[in-house]
Write a protein that holds these residues in place. Structure first.
Motif, PDB file in Angstrom:
ATOM      1  N   ARG A   1     -11.446  21.507   4.787  1.00 33.77           N
ATOM      2  CA  ARG A   1     -10.021  22.274   5.060  1.00 33.77           C
ATOM      3  C   ARG A   1      -9.035  23.024   4.236  1.00 33.77           C
ATOM      4  NH1 ARG A   1     -13.810  22.697   7.958  1.00 33.77           N
ATOM      5  NH2 ARG A   1     -14.190  22.537  10.035  1.00 33.77           N
ATOM      6  N   ARG A   2      -8.982  22.573   3.040  1.00 36.07           N
ATOM      7  CA  ARG A   2      -7.826  22.920   2.189  1.00 36.07           C
ATOM      8  C   ARG A   2      -8.382  22.832   0.838  1.00 36.07           C
ATOM      9  NH1 ARG A   2      -2.758  19.951   3.945  1.00 36.07           N
ATOM     10  NH2 ARG A   2      -3.496  19.045   5.900  1.00 36.07           N
ATOM     11  N   LEU A   3      -8.386  24.054   0.798  1.00 43.64           N
ATOM     12  CA  LEU A   3      -8.655  24.551  -0.670  1.00 43.64           C
ATOM     13  C   LEU A   3      -8.273  24.711  -1.836  1.00 43.64           C
ATOM     14  CD1 LEU A   3     -12.730  25.181  -2.005  1.00 43.64           C
ATOM     15  CD2 LEU A   3     -12.041  27.534  -1.003  1.00 43.64           C
ATOM     16  N   PHE A   4      -8.371  24.477  -3.124  1.00 43.14           N
ATOM     17  CA  PHE A   4      -8.005  24.652  -4.358  1.00 43.14           C
ATOM     18  C   PHE A   4      -8.882  25.636  -5.113  1.00 43.14           C
ATOM     19  CE2 PHE A   4      -6.327  20.964  -2.472  1.00 43.14           C
ATOM     20  CZ  PHE A   4      -4.937  20.884  -2.036  1.00 43.14           C
ATOM     21  N   ILE A   5      -8.733  26.817  -4.955  1.00 47.17           N
ATOM     22  CA  ILE A   5      -8.932  27.188  -6.120  1.00 47.17           C
ATOM     23  C   ILE A   5      -8.625  27.333  -7.683  1.00 47.17           C
ATOM     24  CG2 ILE A   5     -10.228  29.837  -7.181  1.00 47.17           C
ATOM     25  CD1 ILE A   5      -9.924  30.674  -3.394  1.00 47.17           C
ATOM     26  N   VAL A   6      -8.892  26.654  -8.459  1.00 42.75           N
ATOM     27  CA  VAL A   6      -8.309  27.126  -9.414  1.00 42.75           C
ATOM     28  C   VAL A   6      -8.735  27.471 -10.641  1.00 42.75           C
ATOM     29  CG1 VAL A   6      -6.983  24.781 -11.330  1.00 42.75           C
ATOM     30  CG2 VAL A   6      -7.268  23.929  -9.577  1.00 42.75           C
ATOM     31  N   ASN A   7      -8.430  28.675 -11.109  1.00 42.50           N
ATOM     32  CA  ASN A   7      -8.365  29.767 -12.776  1.00 42.50           C
ATOM     33  C   ASN A   7      -8.214  29.558 -13.486  1.00 42.50           C
ATOM     34  OD1 ASN A   7      -9.396  32.323 -12.940  1.00 42.50           O
ATOM     35  ND2 ASN A   7      -7.428  32.756 -12.887  1.00 42.50           N
ATOM     36  N   THR A   8      -9.681  29.387 -14.961  1.00 43.31           N
ATOM     37  CA  THR A   8      -8.900  28.990 -15.599  1.00 43.31           C
ATOM     38  C   THR A   8      -8.590  30.440 -17.115  1.00 43.31           C
ATOM     39  OG1 THR A   8     -10.704  28.564 -16.084  1.00 43.31           O
ATOM     40  CG2 THR A   8      -8.942  26.836 -15.774  1.00 43.31           C
ATOM     41  N   HIS A   9      -9.197  31.747 -16.088  1.00 41.61           N
ATOM     42  CA  HIS A   9      -9.041  33.236 -16.698  1.00 41.61           C
ATOM     43  C   HIS A   9      -8.735  34.005 -16.284  1.00 41.61           C
ATOM     44  CE1 HIS A   9     -11.230  36.868 -18.867  1.00 41.61           C
ATOM     45  NE2 HIS A   9     -11.951  37.172 -17.268  1.00 41.61           N
ATOM     46  N   VAL A  10      -7.537  34.919 -16.633  1.00 36.76           N
ATOM     47  CA  VAL A  10      -6.269  36.026 -16.797  1.00 36.76           C
ATOM     48  C   VAL A  10      -6.847  37.087 -15.552  1.00 36.76           C
ATOM     49  CG1 VAL A  10      -5.048  36.939 -17.186  1.00 36.76           C
ATOM     50  CG2 VAL A  10      -4.813  35.102 -17.753  1.00 36.76           C
ATOM     51  N   THR A  11      -7.912  37.358 -15.674  1.00 36.68           N
ATOM     52  CA  THR A  11      -8.476  38.379 -14.813  1.00 36.68           C
ATOM     53  C   THR A  11      -9.248  38.032 -13.091  1.00 36.68           C
ATOM     54  OG1 THR A  11     -10.076  38.676 -16.748  1.00 36.68           O
ATOM     55  CG2 THR A  11      -7.862  40.694 -16.671  1.00 36.68           C
ATOM     56  N   ASN A  12      -9.055  36.718 -13.550  1.00 36.46           N
ATOM     57  CA  ASN A  12      -9.763  35.956 -11.688  1.00 36.46           C
ATOM     58  C   ASN A  12      -8.755  36.687 -11.014  1.00 36.46           C
ATOM     59  OD1 ASN A  12     -12.921  35.769 -13.325  1.00 36.46           O
ATOM     60  ND2 ASN A  12     -12.149  34.057 -13.532  1.00 36.46           N
ATOM     61  N   ALA A  13      -8.062  36.243 -10.956  1.00 39.43           N
ATOM     62  CA  ALA A  13      -6.523  36.195 -10.346  1.00 39.43           C
ATOM     63  C   ALA A  13      -6.448  37.024  -9.499  1.00 39.43           C
ATOM     64  CB  ALA A  13      -5.374  35.883 -11.295  1.00 39.43           C
ATOM     65  N   ALA A  14      -6.586  38.748  -9.675  1.00 40.13           N
ATOM     66  CA  ALA A  14      -6.278  39.715  -7.899  1.00 40.13           C
ATOM     67  C   ALA A  14      -7.871  38.922  -7.619  1.00 40.13           C
ATOM     68  CB  ALA A  14      -7.041  41.009  -8.663  1.00 40.13           C
ATOM     69  N   PRO A  15      -9.089  39.543  -7.885  1.00 39.41           N
ATOM     70  CA  PRO A  15     -10.235  39.649  -6.962  1.00 39.41           C
ATOM     71  C   PRO A  15     -10.054  37.618  -6.094  1.00 39.41           C
ATOM     72  CG  PRO A  15     -11.278  39.718  -9.096  1.00 39.41           C
ATOM     73  CD  PRO A  15      -9.576  39.303  -9.257  1.00 39.41           C
ATOM     74  N   LEU A  16      -9.866  36.728  -6.653  1.00 40.54           N
ATOM     75  CA  LEU A  16      -9.864  35.394  -6.253  1.00 40.54           C
ATOM     76  C   LEU A  16      -8.105  35.650  -4.638  1.00 40.54           C
ATOM     77  CD1 LEU A  16      -9.765  32.651  -9.015  1.00 40.54           C
ATOM     78  CD2 LEU A  16     -11.816  33.443  -7.402  1.00 40.54           C
ATOM     79  N   ARG A  17      -7.565  36.164  -5.134  1.00 45.31           N
ATOM     80  CA  ARG A  17      -6.453  36.941  -4.165  1.00 45.31           C
ATOM     81  C   ARG A  17      -7.158  36.891  -2.882  1.00 45.31           C
ATOM     82  NH1 ARG A  17      -1.645  34.762  -2.087  1.00 45.31           N
ATOM     83  NH2 ARG A  17      -1.389  35.895  -0.557  1.00 45.31           N
ATOM     84  N   ALA A  18      -7.869  38.215  -3.382  1.00 45.37           N
ATOM     85  CA  ALA A  18      -8.635  38.768  -2.258  1.00 45.37           C
ATOM     86  C   ALA A  18      -9.576  37.938  -1.426  1.00 45.37           C
ATOM     87  CB  ALA A  18      -9.265  40.486  -3.197  1.00 45.37           C
ATOM     88  N   ALA A  19     -10.367  36.566  -2.085  1.00 43.84           N
ATOM     89  CA  ALA A  19     -11.211  36.255  -1.626  1.00 43.84           C
ATOM     90  C   ALA A  19     -10.184  34.945  -0.555  1.00 43.84           C
ATOM     91  CB  ALA A  19     -12.061  35.103  -2.450  1.00 43.84           C
ATOM     92  N   LEU A  20      -9.268  34.967  -1.594  1.00 43.12           N
ATOM     93  CA  LEU A  20      -8.076  34.122  -0.282  1.00 43.12           C
ATOM     94  C   LEU A  20      -8.168  34.760   0.458  1.00 43.12           C
ATOM     95  CD1 LEU A  20      -4.930  31.662  -1.672  1.00 43.12           C
ATOM     96  CD2 LEU A  20      -4.850  34.127   0.665  1.00 43.12           C
ATOM     97  N   GLU A  21      -7.418  36.250   0.747  1.00 40.23           N
ATOM     98  CA  GLU A  21      -7.301  36.590   1.946  1.00 40.23           C
ATOM     99  C   GLU A  21      -8.571  36.801   2.619  1.00 40.23           C
ATOM    100  OE1 GLU A  21      -4.199  38.050   2.598  1.00 40.23           O
ATOM    101  OE2 GLU A  21      -2.976  38.158   0.770  1.00 40.23           O
ATOM    102  N   MET A  22      -9.183  36.906   2.760  1.00 36.61           N
ATOM    103  CA  MET A  22     -10.769  36.735   3.192  1.00 36.61           C
ATOM    104  C   MET A  22     -10.943  35.285   4.108  1.00 36.61           C
ATOM    105  SD  MET A  22     -12.675  39.687   0.955  1.00 36.61           S
ATOM    106  CE  MET A  22     -14.171  39.082   2.123  1.00 36.61           C
ATOM    107  N   LEU A  23     -10.463  34.967   3.438  1.00 39.61           N
ATOM    108  CA  LEU A  23     -11.093  33.316   4.075  1.00 39.61           C
ATOM    109  C   LEU A  23     -10.432  32.944   4.850  1.00 39.61           C
ATOM    110  CD1 LEU A  23     -11.622  31.422   0.745  1.00 39.61           C
ATOM    111  CD2 LEU A  23     -13.131  31.593   2.523  1.00 39.61           C
ATOM    112  N   ARG A  24      -8.761  33.062   5.078  1.00 39.79           N
ATOM    113  CA  ARG A  24      -7.992  32.429   6.065  1.00 39.79           C
ATOM    114  C   ARG A  24      -7.437  33.335   7.011  1.00 39.79           C
ATOM    115  NH1 ARG A  24      -1.729  33.605   3.074  1.00 39.79           N
ATOM    116  NH2 ARG A  24      -2.234  35.446   3.215  1.00 39.79           N
ATOM    117  N   ALA A  25      -8.638  35.007   6.958  1.00 39.26           N
ATOM    118  CA  ALA A  25      -8.340  35.268   7.873  1.00 39.26           C
ATOM    119  C   ALA A  25      -9.198  35.253   9.264  1.00 39.26           C
ATOM    120  CB  ALA A  25      -8.252  37.065   8.041  1.00 39.26           C
ATOM    121  N   GLU A  26     -10.213  34.552   8.069  1.00 35.39           N
ATOM    122  CA  GLU A  26     -11.146  34.227   9.417  1.00 35.39           C
ATOM    123  C   GLU A  26     -11.618  33.200   9.758  1.00 35.39           C
ATOM    124  OE1 GLU A  26     -16.832  34.040   8.911  1.00 35.39           O
ATOM    125  OE2 GLU A  26     -15.292  35.720   7.740  1.00 35.39           O
ATOM    126  N   HIS A  27     -10.786  31.987   8.999  1.00 36.66           N
ATOM    127  CA  HIS A  27     -10.683  30.620   8.908  1.00 36.66           C
ATOM    128  C   HIS A  27      -9.619  30.220   9.574  1.00 36.66           C
ATOM    129  CE1 HIS A  27     -15.000  30.357   8.513  1.00 36.66           C
ATOM    130  NE2 HIS A  27     -14.976  31.040   6.870  1.00 36.66           N
TER     131      HIS A  27
END
Length: 254
Positions: free
Chosen positions: A104-130
């Protein structure tokens, strides 16, 4: 606290003890100059998050070794890049299944700079569904002011630089070619540019920064800061509740 080592019968109790929290490390496989192994980003994600999981007792999902590395071009061998949309859907589906396992609490830890935008998009999708899933995207170089300062000390568009080289000298010396460090320096050429250019047009050897300035002692100190500061964020997140208790799906009545 590694998810991959836990039996299904153990996970409910483990998750209950940390308010349903879990850590998802996301790295990349890409060229890191002539002196660092191509797995640098995912190795860092794996080592950093494993230590944070040990300290916080928050289980760590298996680290993702691939990311959105399109900007590194095909000039140098070693890069295995995902399309941004692929990374979005991969993380979204991992998050869905983690949710159904009790996260119920997911910490996505990103170590590659240009992953940031796709990961933010995934965040938006996850919290909109759950509705009851909280998701954070934490970029490792920006965990705290002191961690940021160390990463950006030799360039704004840094890559395979002093900080990353020092970190690998400290935590994964097996992927460092120490004899090549002194000749790997290549300065940041991006200052004042309007456009974001791929690495083949900003670096001669895949490096941006000055790896020759790195020492193992600096890497040990920086890694200790990253573990300490990320652990503090995770522990705060375990206790956090939304500012307002309002469903994503319910219409306002006043």
């Amino acid at each position: 606290m590694l998810w991959s080592e836990r039996a299904w019968s153990e996970l409910p109790e483990i998750l209950s003890a940390v308010e349903g929290a879990a850590i998802l490390p996301v790295g990349a496989t890409e060229q890191h100059g002539p002196h660092l192994g191509c797995g640098m980003d995912w190795v860092l994600a794996d080592r950093l998050c494993a230590e944070v999981a040990r300290r916080t007792r928050v289980p760590m999902l298996p680290a993702m070794p691939y990311g959105c590395s399109l900007g590194h071009s095909r000039r140098w061998p070693g890069t295995i890049a995902l399309q941004p949309t692929t990374l979005i859907h991969l993380v979204k589906e991992i998050g869905d299944w983690a949710y159904h396992s009790g996260v119920r609490r997911l910490f996505i830890v990103n170590t590659h700079v240009t992953n940031a935008a796709p990961l933010r998009a995934a965040l938006e999708m996850l919290r909109a569904e759950h509705d009851d899933l909280m998701v954070a995207v934490i970029n490792s170089a920006l965990i705290s002011a002191r961690v940021r300062a160390a990463h950006f000390a030799d360039g704004e568009d840094w890559h395979a630089n002093a900080a990353e080289t020092a970190l690998m000298l400290a935590v994964a010396p097996e992927i460092v070619r120490e004899a090549l460090i002194a000749s790997a320096d290549d300065p940041d050429r991006t200052q004042g540019l309007v456009f974001a250019h791929p690495v083949n047009r900003t670096s001669r050897n895949g490096v941006t920064g000055f790896p020759s300035r790195a020492t193992r002692a600096q890497g040990e100190e920086l890694f200790a800061w990253m573990v300490e500061d990320l652990s503090e964020i995770v522990l705060r997140g375990i206790k956090e509740t939304p500012p307002l208790d309002a469903s994503y799906f319910d219409k306002a009545t006043d």
